[in-house]
Design a protein around this motif. Sequence first.
Motif, PDB file in Angstrom:
ATOM      1  N   ARG A   6       0.698  -1.246  -0.102  1.00 38.27           N
ATOM      2  CA  ARG A   6       0.183  -0.090   0.032  1.00 38.27           C
ATOM      3  C   ARG A   6       0.974   1.284  -0.075  1.00 38.27           C
ATOM      4  O   ARG A   6       0.538   2.401  -0.694  1.00 38.27           O
ATOM      5  N   ASP A   7       2.044   1.362   0.765  1.00 37.31           N
ATOM      6  CA  ASP A   7       2.574   2.272   0.923  1.00 37.31           C
ATOM      7  C   ASP A   7       3.439   2.657  -0.463  1.00 37.31           C
ATOM      8  O   ASP A   7       3.589   3.866  -0.761  1.00 37.31           O
ATOM      9  N   MET A   8       4.013   1.620  -1.084  1.00 35.59           N
ATOM     10  CA  MET A   8       4.847   1.566  -2.332  1.00 35.59           C
ATOM     11  C   MET A   8       3.935   2.062  -3.464  1.00 35.59           C
ATOM     12  O   MET A   8       4.233   2.922  -4.347  1.00 35.59           O
ATOM     13  N   PHE A   9       2.746   1.408  -3.520  1.00 34.47           N
ATOM     14  CA  PHE A   9       1.858   1.931  -4.774  1.00 34.47           C
ATOM     15  C   PHE A   9       1.057   3.094  -4.535  1.00 34.47           C
ATOM     16  O   PHE A   9       0.488   3.423  -5.599  1.00 34.47           O
ATOM     17  N   GLN A  10       0.445   3.544  -3.455  1.00 36.73           N
ATOM     18  CA  GLN A  10      -0.542   4.362  -3.113  1.00 36.73           C
ATOM     19  C   GLN A  10      -0.165   5.799  -3.733  1.00 36.73           C
ATOM     20  O   GLN A  10      -1.143   6.388  -4.651  1.00 36.73           O
TER      21      GLN A  10
END
Length: 88
Positions: A6-10
């Motif tokens: 989530r953190d990487m792609f958000q």
Amino acid sequence: GGQYLRDMFQPVVAQVSGLRLLVPNAPEEQLQGQSIPSWFLPTNGQWIVDDTVAKPAAAYVHSMVRREIARGVQPRRIFIGGVAPGGG
């Protein structure tokens, strides 16, 4: 795990209008006394994923797709992908 994805792609997802990222966390399971997140567990010491083992995970993915359709997302606009850490 899921939070890392989530953190990487958000930031990328936020730039695309109408795109939603769903990253479910695998349930915590017990394996040899350790708690691990896993959709599947070994049977008799073998990592064999057959229909019996895969049905609950497949049903979960189907429920996610049905939920998105109920939200008004056109089925042709739903994409499913997966990530696995591998092993060896």
